[in-house]
Structures are given as structure tokens and as C-alpha cells.
Motif scaffolding. Sequence first.
Motif, PDB file in Angstrom:
ATOM      1  N   LEU A   5     105.970 -92.923 -10.964  1.00 50.27           N
ATOM      2  CA  LEU A   5     104.952 -93.309 -11.936  1.00 50.27           C
ATOM      3  C   LEU A   5     104.092 -94.407 -11.319  1.00 50.27           C
ATOM      4  O   LEU A   5     104.608 -95.442 -10.892  1.00 50.27           O
ATOM      5  N   ALA A   6     102.785 -94.172 -11.233  1.00 52.74           N
ATOM      6  CA  ALA A   6     101.848 -95.160 -10.706  1.00 52.74           C
ATOM      7  C   ALA A   6     100.900 -95.576 -11.815  1.00 52.74           C
ATOM      8  O   ALA A   6     100.471 -94.748 -12.627  1.00 52.74           O
ATOM      9  N   GLY A   7     100.568 -96.866 -11.844  1.00 50.52           N
ATOM     10  CA  GLY A   7      99.678 -97.356 -12.885  1.00 50.52           C
ATOM     11  C   GLY A   7      98.661 -98.336 -12.356  1.00 50.52           C
ATOM     12  O   GLY A   7      98.952 -99.128 -11.452  1.00 50.52           O
ATOM     13  N   ASP A   8      97.463 -98.263 -12.892  1.00 52.24           N
ATOM     14  CA  ASP A   8      96.399 -99.235 -12.616  1.00 52.24           C
ATOM     15  C   ASP A   8      96.125 -99.925 -13.942  1.00 52.24           C
ATOM     16  O   ASP A   8      95.479 -99.357 -14.831  1.00 52.24           O
ATOM     17  N   LEU A  16      97.383 -94.154 -15.866  1.00 51.38           N
ATOM     18  CA  LEU A  16      98.732 -93.818 -15.440  1.00 51.38           C
ATOM     19  C   LEU A  16      98.708 -92.455 -14.747  1.00 51.38           C
ATOM     20  O   LEU A  16      97.987 -91.550 -15.166  1.00 51.38           O
ATOM     21  N   ARG A  17      99.494 -92.332 -13.690  1.00 48.19           N
ATOM     22  CA  ARG A  17      99.555 -91.082 -12.939  1.00 48.19           C
ATOM     23  C   ARG A  17     101.004 -90.759 -12.617  1.00 48.19           C
ATOM     24  O   ARG A  17     101.738 -91.602 -12.093  1.00 48.19           O
ATOM     25  N   LEU A  18     101.426 -89.542 -12.939  1.00 46.02           N
ATOM     26  CA  LEU A  18     102.749 -89.051 -12.588  1.00 46.02           C
ATOM     27  C   LEU A  18     102.635 -88.295 -11.268  1.00 46.02           C
ATOM     28  O   LEU A  18     101.774 -87.410 -11.122  1.00 46.02           O
ATOM     29  N   VAL A  19     103.455 -88.672 -10.307  1.00 46.03           N
ATOM     30  CA  VAL A  19     103.305 -88.171  -8.944  1.00 46.03           C
ATOM     31  C   VAL A  19     104.644 -87.674  -8.417  1.00 46.03           C
ATOM     32  O   VAL A  19     105.694 -88.276  -8.682  1.00 46.03           O
ATOM     33  N   GLU A  20     104.601 -86.583  -7.667  1.00 45.34           N
ATOM     34  CA  GLU A  20     105.773 -86.098  -6.947  1.00 45.34           C
ATOM     35  C   GLU A  20     105.581 -86.423  -5.474  1.00 45.34           C
ATOM     36  O   GLU A  20     104.538 -86.102  -4.897  1.00 45.34           O
ATOM     37  N   ALA A  21     106.560 -87.088  -4.869  1.00 46.92           N
ATOM     38  CA  ALA A  21     106.445 -87.520  -3.479  1.00 46.92           C
ATOM     39  C   ALA A  21     107.502 -86.847  -2.625  1.00 46.92           C
ATOM     40  O   ALA A  21     108.682 -86.790  -3.006  1.00 46.92           O
ATOM     41  N   SER A  22     107.066 -86.356  -1.466  1.00 47.88           N
ATOM     42  CA  SER A  22     108.002 -85.760  -0.513  1.00 47.88           C
ATOM     43  C   SER A  22     108.606 -86.858   0.352  1.00 47.88           C
ATOM     44  O   SER A  22     108.195 -88.018   0.308  1.00 47.88           O
ATOM     45  N   ASP A  23     109.591 -86.491   1.166  1.00 43.79           N
ATOM     46  CA  ASP A  23     110.217 -87.461   2.058  1.00 43.79           C
ATOM     47  C   ASP A  23     109.220 -88.026   3.064  1.00 43.79           C
ATOM     48  O   ASP A  23     109.385 -89.148   3.557  1.00 43.79           O
ATOM     49  N   SER A  24     108.161 -87.261   3.377  1.00 44.39           N
ATOM     50  CA  SER A  24     107.136 -87.722   4.318  1.00 44.39           C
ATOM     51  C   SER A  24     106.000 -88.460   3.618  1.00 44.39           C
ATOM     52  O   SER A  24     104.944 -88.688   4.211  1.00 44.39           O
ATOM     53  N   LEU A  25     106.222 -88.803   2.339  1.00 45.68           N
ATOM     54  CA  LEU A  25     105.265 -89.557   1.526  1.00 45.68           C
ATOM     55  C   LEU A  25     103.973 -88.777   1.241  1.00 45.68           C
ATOM     56  O   LEU A  25     102.913 -89.373   1.051  1.00 45.68           O
ATOM     57  N   GLU A  26     104.059 -87.463   1.213  1.00 49.20           N
ATOM     58  CA  GLU A  26     102.946 -86.661   0.724  1.00 49.20           C
ATOM     59  C   GLU A  26     103.007 -86.661  -0.801  1.00 49.20           C
ATOM     60  O   GLU A  26     104.053 -86.404  -1.394  1.00 49.20           O
ATOM     61  N   LEU A  27     101.876 -86.955  -1.432  1.00 49.03           N
ATOM     62  CA  LEU A  27     101.837 -87.130  -2.885  1.00 49.03           C
ATOM     63  C   LEU A  27     101.159 -85.946  -3.560  1.00 49.03           C
ATOM     64  O   LEU A  27     100.131 -85.454  -3.093  1.00 49.03           O
ATOM     65  N   GLN A  28     101.732 -85.518  -4.667  1.00 52.51           N
ATOM     66  CA  GLN A  28     101.116 -84.472  -5.485  1.00 52.51           C
ATOM     67  C   GLN A  28     101.039 -84.963  -6.926  1.00 52.51           C
ATOM     68  O   GLN A  28     102.046 -85.294  -7.538  1.00 52.51           O
ATOM     69  N   THR A  29      99.820 -85.050  -7.458  1.00 54.30           N
ATOM     70  CA  THR A  29      99.633 -85.513  -8.834  1.00 54.30           C
ATOM     71  C   THR A  29     100.043 -84.427  -9.817  1.00 54.30           C
ATOM     72  O   THR A  29      99.567 -83.284  -9.733  1.00 54.30           O
ATOM     73  N   LEU A  30     100.917 -84.782 -10.747  1.00 55.13           N
ATOM     74  CA  LEU A  30     101.371 -83.842 -11.765  1.00 55.13           C
ATOM     75  C   LEU A  30     100.643 -84.029 -13.094  1.00 55.13           C
ATOM     76  O   LEU A  30     100.384 -83.059 -13.813  1.00 55.13           O
ATOM     77  N   LEU A  46     102.829 -97.830 -24.282  1.00 55.18           N
ATOM     78  CA  LEU A  46     101.805 -97.035 -23.612  1.00 55.18           C
ATOM     79  C   LEU A  46     102.462 -96.051 -22.641  1.00 55.18           C
ATOM     80  O   LEU A  46     102.134 -94.854 -22.631  1.00 55.18           O
ATOM     81  N   VAL A  47     103.400 -96.545 -21.833  1.00 57.35           N
ATOM     82  CA  VAL A  47     104.088 -95.666 -20.881  1.00 57.35           C
ATOM     83  C   VAL A  47     104.911 -94.623 -21.617  1.00 57.35           C
ATOM     84  O   VAL A  47     104.960 -93.447 -21.218  1.00 57.35           O
ATOM     85  N   GLN A  48     105.550 -95.023 -22.703  1.00 59.17           N
ATOM     86  CA  GLN A  48     106.351 -94.074 -23.478  1.00 59.17           C
ATOM     87  C   GLN A  48     105.478 -92.947 -24.033  1.00 59.17           C
ATOM     88  O   GLN A  48     105.873 -91.770 -23.999  1.00 59.17           O
ATOM     89  N   GLN A  49     104.299 -93.272 -24.524  1.00 59.33           N
ATOM     90  CA  GLN A  49     103.378 -92.245 -25.006  1.00 59.33           C
ATOM     91  C   GLN A  49     102.948 -91.326 -23.867  1.00 59.33           C
ATOM     92  O   GLN A  49     102.884 -90.102 -24.018  1.00 59.33           O
ATOM     93  N   PHE A  50     102.671 -91.914 -22.715  1.00 59.24           N
ATOM     94  CA  PHE A  50     102.247 -91.129 -21.556  1.00 59.24           C
ATOM     95  C   PHE A  50     103.332 -90.139 -21.142  1.00 59.24           C
ATOM     96  O   PHE A  50     103.057 -88.945 -20.913  1.00 59.24           O
ATOM     97  N   THR A  56     107.909 -84.879 -19.412  1.00 61.43           N
ATOM     98  CA  THR A  56     108.573 -84.930 -18.115  1.00 61.43           C
ATOM     99  C   THR A  56     109.839 -85.772 -18.193  1.00 61.43           C
ATOM    100  O   THR A  56     109.962 -86.633 -19.080  1.00 61.43           O
ATOM    101  N   PRO A  57     110.763 -85.579 -17.281  1.00 61.66           N
ATOM    102  CA  PRO A  57     111.908 -86.490 -17.205  1.00 61.66           C
ATOM    103  C   PRO A  57     111.439 -87.894 -16.831  1.00 61.66           C
ATOM    104  O   PRO A  57     110.322 -88.084 -16.347  1.00 61.66           O
ATOM    105  N   THR A  58     112.298 -88.868 -17.030  1.00 59.46           N
ATOM    106  CA  THR A  58     111.958 -90.240 -16.673  1.00 59.46           C
ATOM    107  C   THR A  58     111.791 -90.365 -15.156  1.00 59.46           C
ATOM    108  O   THR A  58     112.645 -89.900 -14.400  1.00 59.46           O
ATOM    109  N   PRO A  59     110.699 -90.953 -14.712  1.00 58.99           N
ATOM    110  CA  PRO A  59     110.496 -91.117 -13.257  1.00 58.99           C
ATOM    111  C   PRO A  59     111.587 -91.975 -12.641  1.00 58.99           C
ATOM    112  O   PRO A  59     112.181 -92.842 -13.304  1.00 58.99           O
ATOM    113  N   GLN A  60     111.859 -91.737 -11.353  1.00 58.05           N
ATOM    114  CA  GLN A  60     112.884 -92.513 -10.657  1.00 58.05           C
ATOM    115  C   GLN A  60     112.357 -93.867 -10.194  1.00 58.05           C
ATOM    116  O   GLN A  60     113.111 -94.835 -10.094  1.00 58.05           O
TER     117      GLN A  60
END
Length: 341
Positions: A5-8, A16-30, A46-50, A56-60
Motif C-alpha cells: 500500500l502506497a500513499g501520498d 492511495l495506490r494498491l501495488v503488487e511487487a515482484s522480487d525484482s521490485l517490478e511494480l504493478q498497480t492494482l 480513509l485507508v479502511q474505506q480504500f 483486497t486482503p490486507t497489504p503486507q
Amino acid sequence: MTLLLAGDIGGTKTILRLVEASDSLELQTLYEETYQSGDFPDLVPLVQQFLSQANTPTPQKACFAIAGPVVDNTAKLTNLTWFLDTDRLKQELGIDSMCLINDFAAVGYGIFGLTKQDLLTLQVGKQKLEAPIAIIGAGTGLGQGFLIKQGNYYQVFPSEGGHADFAPRNELEFQLLKYLLDKHDIQRVSVERVVSGQGVVAIYQFLRDRKISSESPEIAEIVRTWEQEAGKQEKSVDPGAAIGTAAIQGSDRLSVQTLKLFVDIYGAEAGNLALKLLPSGGLYIAGGIAPKIEPLLQNGSFLLNFSQKGRMRPLLEDIPVYIILNQQVGLIGAALRAARL
């Protein structure tokens, strides 16, 4: 794959942006959403509403970029009653790993998530991959920071360089300094007061009051309205944007002269930062103003003032200089920082 979970987080809006990251730090916005910060009493609901909307499951892991200083993993936003504490947020949101970082530090991390299309090269220079990197960005204020290679990653260091003294270099700039000292009845002028959105308006007022050029009725009306609304938290007009647009279009001589002086001083301050850090890894121009006045930064005036440092000129001409065009670089940086937790 790791769910992030990334936030500005800003006083006006929160992205707020939900992101999936690979081991090589490649990011995919969900999933991504923008909220009015003032509609919520705290970041937690705010995060709970998002997360509910994203289904989605709770981000790690999570990282939030904050428009303000972060001290001992806590932050208080200037224009909100929110007080953010990492330990409390982790407990209430159920996220195992989390950090708060300054929004300009997030820009530093975000550099490594940009593509060639996200950057405009002002000066190719001679890039050294292990060398320091500098960031400067005029917007609401003037952010400055730097990055140093440590192991496999760069560490980002924030700075308050924007609050250093404005250093005039010629008669016109000395007159500007005196004008600001007298107008505001202050003892010193920071470079942020000149190189920022408020600085564009200050330079315009200075040139107007010195009768260097006459005003156009359209810009004059916008600036007068803004002056009459002094002290109000919300303004009905944005004179900086109007002056910048008129300068790019060449439709108002006073606006053209305003941006010419602004770009000259911006370039000189970027050069000052480069002298202190020798960022052969690159100097990146961030902030909201640069992409809006891109043609004015490309006409040679910025680089001329950047490198006009006497015997040090050849050194500065070797430093790569880029404009960051992607305005979500901070959000990208927050995601990359979360991935490294």
C-alpha cells in the motif's frame, strides 16, 4: 509477489495506490483512489474505506509519503488535525511493516521507478552510476534533497535547503531582495520565497511595482483578487498559474519578464545545490512547476544560470540534468520504499 500500500498524504488530498511487487521490485498497480483529506478525521478510516473499495486482503507492507516533516516515525500534517504514528497505524490497520517518509524523500525513491518517457533531459552531461544524485523541486515551496549509494541501494536524505538565504547576483536581483525585505518587514529572504509558486507572484509584484512593464487587464485582475484574499486558506484564483500560462503563450510582457527572472534564479539555485553535492549521478528537477513551464526551462536560460559559476563551469556542464514529467513520482517512490521494508 508482495501486496503493498502506497500513499501520498497531503493537507488537501490523499492518493492511495494498491501495488503488487515482484522480487525484482517490478511494480504493478492494482487499484488507486483519490480522497479529500479533510473528509476524514484520521488516516485510518480513509485507508479502511480504500481497502474495502478495493476488495483486497490486507497489504503486507505500506509506506506513506507525508507533506511535512517526519520525526521518530511520527508526523503531524500542517493543514489537518491528523497526527500519524507508525506503531498506532500498524496496529489499527493490521499491516505488519510500515513507514512514514517525507514527500520529497518519496520523490528521491521514485526516481528509480521512472521510465525514459517520464524524464526530459536538459543536459546530457557525463553520468557516473555510483555518484550522488540531487533533487530540487519548486512547487508550493522549494524542496531539496540528495541520494547516496549504500550497498545495493541508494539512501535518500531530505534537506531544508529551500530555506537557505536567497543570494542575488546582479542589480535587478538585489532590488528584488530589498523589495521583499521592505514589503514583508523581515530580516532575511529565503530562496523558497523566490523560487516557488509564491515566488512567481512575488516577482510579478516586484516588476509591476517597479513599473518595469505595464500590466495586462486580465492578469492584473487575477493578481488583485489574490491580493484581496490574503489570509484566506482557500483562494478563488491562482495567479502563479495564470502568469506562467501567459508567459508561455507570450501574451503578456510582464508575465514573460516574470518567468524569465524566475527561471534565471531557479537555474542559479540548482547550480548552487550541484556545487555542494557534485551529483554526477544526475540532478533531477521535480515539483509541480517544472512540467508546466517546460518550454521556458528548455530555452537555455536555466542551464546558463545553472553552470555560470566561474571556474567551476566545466564541472557543472558535466552533470546530467533532468526534468521529472511524471507527477506521481512520489507515489511510485512510496511503493518502492514499502517494497524494501
